[in-house]
Design an enzyme around this catalytic site. Structure first.
Site, PDB file in Angstrom:
ATOM      1  N   ARG A  26       0.835  -1.212   0.000  1.00  0.00           N
ATOM      2  CA  ARG A  26       0.000   0.000   0.000  1.00  0.00           C
ATOM      3  C   ARG A  26       0.859   1.247   0.000  1.00  0.00           C
ATOM      4  O   ARG A  26       0.502   2.263  -0.606  1.00  0.00           O
ATOM      5  CB  ARG A  26      -0.947  -0.032   1.208  1.00  0.00           C
ATOM      6  CG  ARG A  26      -2.086  -1.056   1.004  1.00  0.00           C
ATOM      7  CD  ARG A  26      -2.667  -1.500   2.332  1.00  0.00           C
ATOM      8  NE  ARG A  26      -3.868  -2.312   2.187  1.00  0.00           N
ATOM      9  CZ  ARG A  26      -3.883  -3.623   1.914  1.00  0.00           C
ATOM     10  NH1 ARG A  26      -2.758  -4.284   1.706  1.00  0.00           N
ATOM     11  NH2 ARG A  26      -5.041  -4.288   1.844  1.00  0.00           N
ATOM     12  N   ASP A 321      -4.380 -15.606   7.113  1.00  0.00           N
ATOM     13  CA  ASP A 321      -3.076 -16.050   6.591  1.00  0.00           C
ATOM     14  C   ASP A 321      -2.313 -16.912   7.590  1.00  0.00           C
ATOM     15  O   ASP A 321      -1.310 -17.540   7.225  1.00  0.00           O
ATOM     16  CB  ASP A 321      -2.223 -14.837   6.205  1.00  0.00           C
ATOM     17  CG  ASP A 321      -2.790 -14.116   4.983  1.00  0.00           C
ATOM     18  OD1 ASP A 321      -3.563 -14.736   4.229  1.00  0.00           O
ATOM     19  OD2 ASP A 321      -2.460 -12.932   4.797  1.00  0.00           O
ATOM     20  N   LYS A 348      -6.296 -19.110  -1.943  1.00  0.00           N
ATOM     21  CA  LYS A 348      -5.076 -18.361  -1.622  1.00  0.00           C
ATOM     22  C   LYS A 348      -3.984 -18.806  -2.608  1.00  0.00           C
ATOM     23  O   LYS A 348      -4.279 -19.368  -3.648  1.00  0.00           O
ATOM     24  CB  LYS A 348      -4.687 -18.595  -0.166  1.00  0.00           C
ATOM     25  CG  LYS A 348      -5.700 -18.035   0.825  1.00  0.00           C
ATOM     26  CD  LYS A 348      -5.767 -16.527   0.737  1.00  0.00           C
ATOM     27  CE  LYS A 348      -6.803 -15.933   1.672  1.00  0.00           C
ATOM     28  NZ  LYS A 348      -6.965 -14.494   1.469  1.00  0.00           N
ATOM     29  N   ARG A 394       3.491 -19.556   2.542  1.00  0.00           N
ATOM     30  CA  ARG A 394       3.059 -19.850   3.914  1.00  0.00           C
ATOM     31  C   ARG A 394       3.075 -21.361   4.205  1.00  0.00           C
ATOM     32  O   ARG A 394       3.239 -21.771   5.347  1.00  0.00           O
ATOM     33  CB  ARG A 394       1.690 -19.233   4.199  1.00  0.00           C
ATOM     34  CG  ARG A 394       1.714 -17.721   3.995  1.00  0.00           C
ATOM     35  CD  ARG A 394       0.757 -16.944   4.832  1.00  0.00           C
ATOM     36  NE  ARG A 394       0.782 -15.542   4.419  1.00  0.00           N
ATOM     37  CZ  ARG A 394       1.677 -14.640   4.829  1.00  0.00           C
ATOM     38  NH1 ARG A 394       2.600 -14.990   5.697  1.00  0.00           N
ATOM     39  NH2 ARG A 394       1.640 -13.398   4.384  1.00  0.00           N
TER      40      ARG A 394
HETATM   41  C1  S3P Z   1      -4.382  -9.041   1.954  1.00  0.00           C
HETATM   42  C2  S3P Z   1      -5.655  -9.485   2.181  1.00  0.00           C
HETATM   43  C3  S3P Z   1      -5.989 -10.900   2.414  1.00  0.00           C
HETATM   44  C4  S3P Z   1      -4.757 -11.709   2.763  1.00  0.00           C
HETATM   45  C5  S3P Z   1      -3.610 -11.411   1.851  1.00  0.00           C
HETATM   46  C6  S3P Z   1      -3.230  -9.940   1.949  1.00  0.00           C
HETATM   47  C7  S3P Z   1      -4.163  -7.600   1.724  1.00  0.00           C
HETATM   48  O1  S3P Z   1      -6.563 -11.429   1.244  1.00  0.00           O
HETATM   49  O2  S3P Z   1      -5.054 -13.086   2.725  1.00  0.00           O
HETATM   50  O3  S3P Z   1      -2.487 -12.190   2.182  1.00  0.00           O
HETATM   51  O4  S3P Z   1      -2.998  -7.142   1.777  1.00  0.00           O
HETATM   52  O5  S3P Z   1      -5.149  -6.892   1.496  1.00  0.00           O
HETATM   53  P1  S3P Z   1      -8.142 -11.301   0.890  1.00  0.00           P
HETATM   54  O6  S3P Z   1      -8.454  -9.882   0.693  1.00  0.00           O
HETATM   55  O7  S3P Z   1      -8.327 -12.090  -0.362  1.00  0.00           O
HETATM   56  O8  S3P Z   1      -8.858 -11.890   2.065  1.00  0.00           O
END
Ligand code: S3P
Length: 434
Positions: A26, A321, A348, A394
């Protein structure tokens, strides 16, 4: 890369956990579309975040990585971004390849939806299997033109003037929510997003720091268009999802105690700490402070006798996660652990229900898959074996921590996947061992 893990007698000491993956992504994205310079310290220089950087470099943004030597002798990465404003990206000359990174693909799609050029988003074999319909649908409703086969990558995105929408997320996904929030920067009117449960809110927190407006009321968000965002300096906290491997190692290896400093403890991410405490874990948090607008603290985990628990519902997005590593902990707990409402695990980096079961069964665990989770009966002694991680960092790290408590050698045939979120992971295990 073949990784060989041998059992360990005890793990004592401190370990430095790399920067948070979600927050690193981000930071690059908002830095690129803000005006002026942004500096991100303790940046995660893992493959996923490097792919985010490359994508914005392809769109004409100057981004530099600097290696910084810290007081304690450890090396850190600082990223410096020369942002060009909301409309400063240029059409990439070739497809934007984002490798294994679902976060890059989905959040970037939100930004591309607001650009006045066409771009192609593509990824590796794992990412090409993951569902993109969940972002295509709302972004199309906002006015973007998106082409894809079977709602998977590659996507061709032709953005432009967007309009605000009201949208109920079908899953509690931070990536989908973030794609809509980022696209909303380019709309003529605000968007309203209804969440079925709270997922990580790093986009909301960081966007406000950059001067954007997003309001939360319970599970409903209002995301506003922006005229301009402004470059920021952000210190990224350690990634609790990466810390979870060493927390678990400390809990499972008798006599161990490991401390990790400056770890992000945003409540949307600390489900793993709550679950472990419910299992009877000795975990303390000290020196709570703020890092890049996010709460952070020093986490110490010590060897504990664990008991099985049942988890589901709104807890799941708070530890999604960490379910693979939690499943490993559950193999050593007294009694049965039931994880439900976690069907998202199937989409995932791998199908994590199948991958966890396959890997932990190969090591001797008593574990069953269900439609939306796992049932684990413990405690079961583990024995080393040869396992693969299915292109999933993971799963590789879960297998490595299992190897520390298994009898004999555990071999991970494709250990290089840890570089996605934790470069230096195997070295850190070896360093703590001595
Ligand atoms: C993430 C959101 C999650 C997570 C991923 C990172 C993020 O996924 O599992 O590792 O940085 O917004 P989802 O939005 O698909 O739940």
């Amino acid at each position: 890369m073949r990784a060989v893990i041998r059992p360990v007698r005890q793990l004592i000491g401190e370990t430095v956990i790399p920067g948070d993956k979600s927050i690193s992504h981000r930071g690059v994205m908002l830095g690129a579309i803000a005006r002026g310079t942004s500096r991100l310290s303790h940046f995660l220089a893992g493959d996923d975040c490097l792919n985010t950087i490359k994508a914005f470099q392809q769109m004409g943004i100057r981004i530099e990585l600097e290696s910084v030597l810290k007081d304690d002798g450890s090396k850190d990465t600082e990223v410096i971004i020369q942002g060009k404003g909301l409309h400063g990206l240029k059409k990439p000359g070739k497809p934007l390849y984002v490798g294994n990174s679902g976060t890059t693909a989905r959040l970037l799609a939100g930004i591309l939806a607001g650009q006045s050029f066409e771009a192609i988003l593509d990824g590796d074999q794992s990412l090409r299997k993951r569902p993109m319909g969940r972002i295509i649908e709302p972004l199309k409703r906002m006015g973007a033109d998106i082409e894809s086969e079977n709602s998977t990558l590659p996507l061709t995105i032709r953005g432009g003037r967007l309009k605000g929408i009201e949208y109920a997320l079908p899953v509690a996904s931070a990536q989908v929510k973030s794609a809509i929030i980022l696209a909303s920067l380019y709309t003529g009117s605000p968007s309203v997003i209804h969440q079925p449960a709270l997922s990580r809110d790093h986009t909301e927190i960081m966007l406000r720091r950059f001067g954007g407006r997003v309001e939360a009321q319970g599970l409903t968000l209002t995301a506003y268009p922006a005229r301009e965002l402004y470059g920021q300096d952000i210190r990224i906290p350690g990634d609790i999802s990466s810390a979870a491997y060493f927390i678990t190692a400390a809990l499972l290896v008798p006599g161990s105690r490991i401390t990790m400093r400056g770890i992000g403890i945003n409540p949307t991410r600390t489900g793993i700490l709550d679950a472990y405490r419910q299992m009877g874990a000795d975990i303390t948090i000290e020196n709570i402070d703020e890092s890049g607008g996010e709460p952070a603290g020093d986490i110490t985990a010590s060897y504990s006798r664990l008991k099985g628990i049942e988890i589901g519902g709104s807890m799941i997005p708070r530890l999604i996660d960490e379910i693979p590593i939690l499943a490993l902990a559950a193999t050593q707990a007294q009694g049965t652990t039931v994880i439900r409402d976690a069907a998202e695990l199937k989409v995932k980096e791998s199908n994590r229900i199948d991958a966890v079961v396959q890997c932990l069964r190969a090591l001797g665990a008593n574990i069953e898959p269900t439609e939306d989770g796992l049932i684990i009966h413990g405690p079961a002694p583990l024995t080393g074996n040869t396992v693969t991680c299915h292109m999933d960092h993971r799963i590789a790290m879960m297998a490595a921590i299992a190897g520390l408590i298994a009898e004999g050698e555990t071999i991970i045939t494709d250990g290089q996947w840890v570089d996605v979120s934790f470069p230096g992971f195997f070295k850190e295990i070896e360093r703590l061992r001595s």
